[in-house]
Write a protein that holds these residues in place. Structure first.
Motif, short mmCIF file in Angstrom:
data_model
loop_
_atom_site.label_atom_id
_atom_site.label_comp_id
_atom_site.label_asym_id
_atom_site.label_seq_id
_atom_site.Cartn_x
_atom_site.Cartn_y
_atom_site.Cartn_z
N MET A 177 0.81 -1.20 0.00
CA MET A 177 0.00 0.00 0.00
C MET A 177 0.85 1.26 0.00
SD MET A 177 -3.01 -0.73 -0.47
CE MET A 177 -4.29 0.36 0.00
N VAL A 178 2.14 1.15 -0.12
CA VAL A 178 3.00 2.33 -0.14
C VAL A 178 2.69 3.18 -1.37
CG1 VAL A 178 5.39 3.13 -0.33
CG2 VAL A 178 4.82 1.22 1.17
N LEU A 179 2.45 2.54 -2.49
CA LEU A 179 2.15 3.26 -3.72
C LEU A 179 0.84 4.03 -3.58
CD1 LEU A 179 3.34 3.56 -6.58
CD2 LEU A 179 1.79 1.76 -7.29
N ALA A 180 -0.18 3.40 -3.03
CA ALA A 180 -1.46 4.07 -2.82
C ALA A 180 -1.31 5.22 -1.83
CB ALA A 180 -2.50 3.06 -2.32
N GLY A 181 -0.50 5.03 -0.81
CA GLY A 181 -0.26 6.09 0.17
C GLY A 181 0.45 7.29 -0.46
N ALA A 182 1.38 7.03 -1.33
CA ALA A 182 2.08 8.12 -2.01
C ALA A 182 1.13 8.89 -2.93
CB ALA A 182 3.25 7.56 -2.82
N PHE A 183 0.27 8.17 -3.64
CA PHE A 183 -0.72 8.80 -4.52
C PHE A 183 -1.66 9.67 -3.69
CE2 PHE A 183 -4.60 8.83 -7.12
CZ PHE A 183 -4.09 9.09 -8.37
N TYR A 184 -2.11 9.14 -2.56
CA TYR A 184 -2.98 9.88 -1.65
C TYR A 184 -2.28 11.14 -1.15
CZ TYR A 184 -5.78 10.88 2.52
OH TYR A 184 -6.55 11.50 3.46
N ALA A 185 -1.03 11.03 -0.78
CA ALA A 185 -0.28 12.19 -0.27
C ALA A 185 -0.14 13.27 -1.33
CB ALA A 185 1.09 11.74 0.22
N VAL A 186 0.07 12.88 -2.57
CA VAL A 186 0.17 13.86 -3.66
C VAL A 186 -1.15 14.60 -3.82
CG1 VAL A 186 0.41 14.09 -6.17
CG2 VAL A 186 2.02 12.68 -4.90
N LEU A 187 -2.26 13.86 -3.79
CA LEU A 187 -3.57 14.50 -3.92
C LEU A 187 -3.91 15.37 -2.71
CD1 LEU A 187 -5.69 11.60 -5.43
CD2 LEU A 187 -4.79 13.60 -6.61
N TRP A 188 -3.76 14.80 -1.52
CA TRP A 188 -4.13 15.49 -0.29
C TRP A 188 -3.29 16.73 -0.06
CZ3 TRP A 188 -8.38 15.27 2.33
CH2 TRP A 188 -8.43 15.82 3.61
N GLY A 189 -2.03 16.68 -0.43
CA GLY A 189 -1.14 17.82 -0.27
C GLY A 189 -1.22 18.84 -1.39
N HIS A 190 -2.11 18.60 -2.35
CA HIS A 190 -2.29 19.51 -3.50
C HIS A 190 -0.98 19.75 -4.24
CE1 HIS A 190 -6.37 20.39 -2.14
NE2 HIS A 190 -5.86 20.48 -0.92
N LEU A 191 -0.16 18.72 -4.30
CA LEU A 191 1.14 18.87 -4.96
C LEU A 191 1.02 19.07 -6.45
CD1 LEU A 191 3.26 16.27 -2.96
CD2 LEU A 191 3.06 18.74 -2.62
N THR A 192 -0.05 18.54 -7.05
CA THR A 192 -0.24 18.75 -8.50
C THR A 192 -0.54 20.21 -8.79
OG1 THR A 192 -2.58 18.14 -8.36
CG2 THR A 192 -1.01 16.39 -8.91
N GLU A 193 -1.12 20.92 -7.83
CA GLU A 193 -1.38 22.36 -8.00
C GLU A 193 -0.12 23.18 -7.73
OE1 GLU A 193 -4.65 23.34 -5.46
OE2 GLU A 193 -5.81 21.63 -6.19
N ARG A 194 0.67 22.75 -6.76
CA ARG A 194 1.90 23.48 -6.42
C ARG A 194 2.97 23.32 -7.48
NH1 ARG A 194 3.73 21.87 -0.64
NH2 ARG A 194 5.37 23.34 -1.19
N PHE A 195 2.96 22.16 -8.15
CA PHE A 195 3.96 21.86 -9.18
C PHE A 195 3.23 21.40 -10.45
CE2 PHE A 195 5.73 20.87 -4.99
CZ PHE A 195 6.82 21.73 -4.97
N PRO A 196 2.55 22.30 -11.16
CA PRO A 196 1.69 21.91 -12.26
C PRO A 196 2.42 21.30 -13.46
CG PRO A 196 1.87 24.30 -12.15
CD PRO A 196 2.55 23.74 -10.93
N ARG A 197 3.69 21.56 -13.63
CA ARG A 197 4.41 21.01 -14.77
C ARG A 197 5.10 19.68 -14.46
NH1 ARG A 197 8.07 25.24 -17.46
NH2 ARG A 197 8.25 23.50 -18.87
N LEU A 198 5.11 19.31 -13.18
CA LEU A 198 5.75 18.06 -12.76
C LEU A 198 4.84 16.88 -13.09
CD1 LEU A 198 8.19 16.79 -11.33
CD2 LEU A 198 6.96 17.08 -9.19
N ARG A 199 5.41 15.85 -13.65
CA ARG A 199 4.65 14.64 -13.96
C ARG A 199 4.90 13.61 -12.86
NH1 ARG A 199 6.57 14.58 -20.17
NH2 ARG A 199 5.22 16.28 -20.86
N TRP A 200 3.81 12.99 -12.38
CA TRP A 200 3.88 12.01 -11.31
C TRP A 200 3.57 10.65 -11.91
CZ3 TRP A 200 5.05 14.04 -6.51
CH2 TRP A 200 4.92 15.41 -6.38
N GLY A 201 4.46 9.68 -11.74
CA GLY A 201 4.25 8.34 -12.27
C GLY A 201 4.17 7.31 -11.15
N PHE A 202 3.18 6.44 -11.24
CA PHE A 202 2.98 5.37 -10.26
C PHE A 202 2.97 4.07 -11.05
CE2 PHE A 202 1.23 9.27 -8.69
CZ PHE A 202 1.71 9.33 -7.39
#
Length: 79
Positions: free
Chosen positions: A1-26
């Protein structure tokens, strides 16, 4: 569940908004966990009140619009 936790942290922390050009791969973890994480992330509003399926799904779609999140799915994942 580490992968799911990391995905959750990215969403919950609004990291996609803070770093809009960064691509996140799971990758290398399938994708059957994605619906669960989305539901858990967006099913409660800021006051902790749970939303109906339609309400949290709309919130998830709005939050993910334009987010550069990529998940590697297997051909037999139940999405």
């Amino acid at each position: 569940m580490v992968l799911a936790g990391a995905f959750y942290a990215v969403l919950w922390g609004h990291l996609t908004e803070r770093f809009p050009r960064l691509r996140w791969g799971f990758v290398e973890g399938g994708a059957s966990w994605v619906p669960y994480v989305l539901r858990e992330t967006f099913r409660a509003d800021a006051s902790g009140v749970f939303r109906s399926f339609k309400d949290w799904r709309a919130g998830a779609m709005e939050a993910l619009d334009g987010a550069q999140l990529f998940v590697a799915a297997q051909i037999d994942d139940n999405l």
